[in-house]
Design an enzyme around this catalytic site. Sequence first.
Site, mmCIF file in Angstrom:
data_model
loop_
_atom_site.group_PDB
_atom_site.id
_atom_site.type_symbol
_atom_site.label_atom_id
_atom_site.label_comp_id
_atom_site.label_asym_id
_atom_site.label_seq_id
_atom_site.Cartn_x
_atom_site.Cartn_y
_atom_site.Cartn_z
ATOM 1 N N HIS A 118 0.821 -1.206 0.000
ATOM 2 C CA HIS A 118 0.000 0.000 0.000
ATOM 3 C C HIS A 118 0.860 1.264 0.000
ATOM 4 O O HIS A 118 0.419 2.320 -0.467
ATOM 5 C CB HIS A 118 -0.964 0.001 1.198
ATOM 6 C CG HIS A 118 -0.328 0.309 2.514
ATOM 7 N ND1 HIS A 118 0.185 -0.663 3.342
ATOM 8 C CD2 HIS A 118 -0.115 1.492 3.149
ATOM 9 C CE1 HIS A 118 0.677 -0.099 4.425
ATOM 10 N NE2 HIS A 118 0.509 1.202 4.341
ATOM 11 N N GLN A 254 -6.071 -10.163 15.517
ATOM 12 C CA GLN A 254 -6.059 -11.592 15.194
ATOM 13 C C GLN A 254 -7.248 -12.333 15.833
ATOM 14 O O GLN A 254 -7.216 -13.558 15.952
ATOM 15 C CB GLN A 254 -4.752 -12.229 15.672
ATOM 16 C CG GLN A 254 -3.501 -11.536 15.192
ATOM 17 C CD GLN A 254 -3.352 -11.514 13.682
ATOM 18 O OE1 GLN A 254 -3.872 -12.389 13.003
ATOM 19 N NE2 GLN A 254 -2.652 -10.523 13.163
ATOM 20 N N LYS A 256 -10.402 -14.402 16.285
ATOM 21 C CA LYS A 256 -10.785 -15.477 15.368
ATOM 22 C C LYS A 256 -11.976 -15.107 14.489
ATOM 23 O O LYS A 256 -12.002 -15.437 13.290
ATOM 24 C CB LYS A 256 -11.075 -16.758 16.148
ATOM 25 C CG LYS A 256 -12.226 -16.685 17.112
ATOM 26 C CD LYS A 256 -12.391 -17.994 17.880
ATOM 27 C CE LYS A 256 -13.579 -17.928 18.828
ATOM 28 N NZ LYS A 256 -13.726 -19.179 19.611
#
Length: 360
Positions: A118, A254, A256
Amino acid sequence: MNSKVFNDPIHGTILLHPLLVKIIDTPHFQRLRYIKQLGGCYFVYPGASHNRFEHSIGVAHLAGKLVKALQSKQTELNITERDVLCVQIAGLCHDLGHGPFSHLFETFIHKTSPEWKHETASKEMFDDMVEHNGIQEIMMEHELVLPIDMTFIKEMIKGLSPDGLPPVGRPDKRFLYDIVANKRNGIDVDKFDYLARDAHYLGIKGGFDHLRFIQFARVCRVDTIQQICTRDKEVDNLYDLFHLRYLLHRRAYQHKVNKIIESMILEAFEKADEHIQIKVSETETIPLHEVINNMDAYTKLTDDVFGQILNSPKVELAEAQKILKMIVHRQHYKFLGETKVTEAMQSEMMKKNDVEVRFL
């Protein structure tokens, strides 16, 4: 006279230079209002509604505070007002190249362009913004020297690799490259803002004090290279910085369900790629993955592409729509389990290149 005051929930009152205000008022920068800072995390944490727009303003503010602190405390560094303004512009524009759902779009593009980042699009978007909004003339009015200052700003957006070629913009002031995107140790104002901002909107408490770091920052010569350093007694504050980063990864980045939703959106993008066309001109459109080669098309691409796919009448988008409808109805893919990755497992998976490995 033409400076502007922003009331920010993280930093309070922010006063920005007139040139920065002109940049903020361009379509290229306003686009960041419609790109979520944390991508799919908003589907998990209702408070994570903040966007790249306010984060970029925060980074410009902190970049200005740090470079001005060094300027006032170490006059021998010869930091000029030109330097200060360029550092602030780099902080403001460092995320111009983010696509829909931020880092998720980068993963999507890697399927066809593995080397793309990016930051690459940020530099291209910056050039396009300057060219099409009369920013070049305003930069010269404020005594920036072109094209060298343009080069300097883009070098800071990309970040200076410690092992790479020497910089062109400010070869005698390498320490300035540590402020926005510090490739040497990761301690930079981009991280200062997004950790504080993400923690605030996620409702996660953190102890890092970025203002204290700025207060004690000094430029020292280390192995013949000038670097931004801090007092030894600040080590606990820096531990808090990386501990907060760890907490945010474990609890949010992170999470789930967040990863499941992002994988579903990614799958929908892949199925919609050739069928959701982005307008380039009155007669031309391009598929989703090709927008990185056309900044005019990229300027039109935001998180709204989720709704464009979901509500499109095209029958070719039926598979992608099915996945997005599952997200809307909270019918997510099921979480099966997780395991701790050993160094041996990591090495083996990297060789096979068939598993995406994420590390904190």
